[in-house]
Design a protein around this motif. Sequence first.
Motif, PDB file in Angstrom:
ATOM      1  N   UNK A 198     -12.967   1.114 -11.756  1.00  0.00           N
ATOM      2  CA  UNK A 198     -13.070   1.622 -10.448  1.00  0.00           C
ATOM      3  C   UNK A 198     -12.281   3.021 -10.419  1.00  0.00           C
ATOM      4  N   UNK A 199     -12.425   3.680  -9.339  1.00  0.00           N
ATOM      5  CA  UNK A 199     -11.289   4.928  -9.091  1.00  0.00           C
ATOM      6  C   UNK A 199     -10.263   4.208  -8.433  1.00  0.00           C
ATOM      7  N   UNK A 200      -9.294   4.497  -8.723  1.00  0.00           N
ATOM      8  CA  UNK A 200      -7.841   3.867  -8.400  1.00  0.00           C
ATOM      9  C   UNK A 200      -6.937   5.000  -7.760  1.00  0.00           C
ATOM     10  N   UNK A 201      -6.464   4.503  -6.121  1.00  0.00           N
ATOM     11  CA  UNK A 201      -5.757   5.383  -5.322  1.00  0.00           C
ATOM     12  C   UNK A 201      -4.616   5.041  -5.158  1.00  0.00           C
ATOM     13  N   UNK A 202      -3.742   5.810  -5.115  1.00  0.00           N
ATOM     14  CA  UNK A 202      -2.472   5.337  -4.535  1.00  0.00           C
ATOM     15  C   UNK A 202      -2.260   6.049  -3.048  1.00  0.00           C
ATOM     16  N   UNK A 203      -1.584   5.227  -2.372  1.00  0.00           N
ATOM     17  CA  UNK A 203      -1.259   5.509  -0.977  1.00  0.00           C
ATOM     18  C   UNK A 203       0.182   5.194  -0.451  1.00  0.00           C
ATOM     19  N   UNK A 204       0.279   5.912   0.811  1.00  0.00           N
ATOM     20  CA  UNK A 204       1.737   5.576   1.369  1.00  0.00           C
ATOM     21  C   UNK A 204       1.857   5.288   2.853  1.00  0.00           C
ATOM     22  N   UNK A 205       2.292   4.292   3.157  1.00  0.00           N
ATOM     23  CA  UNK A 205       2.628   3.553   4.402  1.00  0.00           C
ATOM     24  C   UNK A 205       4.251   4.000   4.856  1.00  0.00           C
ATOM     25  N   UNK A 206       4.275   4.838   5.851  1.00  0.00           N
ATOM     26  CA  UNK A 206       5.543   5.074   6.280  1.00  0.00           C
ATOM     27  C   UNK A 206       6.458   4.075   6.939  1.00  0.00           C
ATOM     28  N   UNK A 207       7.639   3.795   6.627  1.00  0.00           N
ATOM     29  CA  UNK A 207       8.152   2.531   7.036  1.00  0.00           C
ATOM     30  C   UNK A 207       9.591   3.183   8.100  1.00  0.00           C
ATOM     31  N   UNK A 208       9.917   4.231   7.850  1.00  0.00           N
ATOM     32  CA  UNK A 208      11.191   4.745   8.730  1.00  0.00           C
ATOM     33  C   UNK A 208      12.232   4.307   7.969  1.00  0.00           C
ATOM     34  N   UNK A 209      13.439   4.153   8.471  1.00  0.00           N
ATOM     35  CA  UNK A 209      14.754   3.966   7.627  1.00  0.00           C
ATOM     36  C   UNK A 209      14.880   2.632   7.112  1.00  0.00           C
ATOM     37  N   UNK A 210      14.351   1.533   7.848  1.00  0.00           N
ATOM     38  CA  UNK A 210      14.624   0.327   7.506  1.00  0.00           C
ATOM     39  C   UNK A 210      13.543  -0.759   7.430  1.00  0.00           C
ATOM     40  N   UNK A 211      12.235  -0.132   7.633  1.00  0.00           N
ATOM     41  CA  UNK A 211      11.145  -0.893   7.261  1.00  0.00           C
ATOM     42  C   UNK A 211      10.729  -1.171   6.065  1.00  0.00           C
ATOM     43  N   UNK A 212      10.125  -2.580   6.051  1.00  0.00           N
ATOM     44  CA  UNK A 212       9.671  -3.136   4.680  1.00  0.00           C
ATOM     45  C   UNK A 212       8.593  -3.753   4.552  1.00  0.00           C
ATOM     46  N   UNK A 213       7.683  -3.471   5.336  1.00  0.00           N
ATOM     47  CA  UNK A 213       6.162  -3.789   5.491  1.00  0.00           C
ATOM     48  C   UNK A 213       5.473  -3.793   4.140  1.00  0.00           C
ATOM     49  N   UNK A 214       4.850  -5.033   3.698  1.00  0.00           N
ATOM     50  CA  UNK A 214       3.943  -4.880   2.640  1.00  0.00           C
ATOM     51  C   UNK A 214       2.564  -5.145   3.206  1.00  0.00           C
ATOM     52  N   UNK A 215       1.669  -4.252   2.939  1.00  0.00           N
ATOM     53  CA  UNK A 215       0.084  -4.455   3.543  1.00  0.00           C
ATOM     54  C   UNK A 215      -0.735  -4.324   2.412  1.00  0.00           C
ATOM     55  N   UNK A 216      -1.773  -4.919   2.610  1.00  0.00           N
ATOM     56  CA  UNK A 216      -2.827  -4.759   1.859  1.00  0.00           C
ATOM     57  C   UNK A 216      -3.985  -4.107   2.648  1.00  0.00           C
TER      58      UNK A 216
END
Length: 126
Positions: free
Chosen positions: A90-108
Amino acid sequence: VQLQASGGGLVQAGDSLRLSCAASGRTFSRYTMGWFRQAPGKEREFVAAINWAGSTLYADSVKGRFTISRDNTKNTVYLQMNSLGPEDTAVYYCAADFQGAFGSRLSGKVDEYEHWGQGTQVTVSS
């Protein structure tokens, strides 16, 4: 943030590869970083994610074979891929999810990542 993925290539089944994704900017640690992939004719799918604290999330299809890690001092996230098979092509992509100072969300979820790199091709021959 701008993302630059690298490390893809052509390998044989059973081989390993390590992908890297370098991020620009000074707020890298405030982003959850993810890897996604897209095979020809298929939708983009989640592979792995890591938050600022190092907690991780993996797709079932790669658990035990792939490892995501990050080095906040180098603004880089890695994807170590072992025991590769043709289904990983496949083509593999990296991505960024902004969380701010204390966010820790892990999303798919693709829609929760605001920034995307250009992709790097991984081809696994049988």
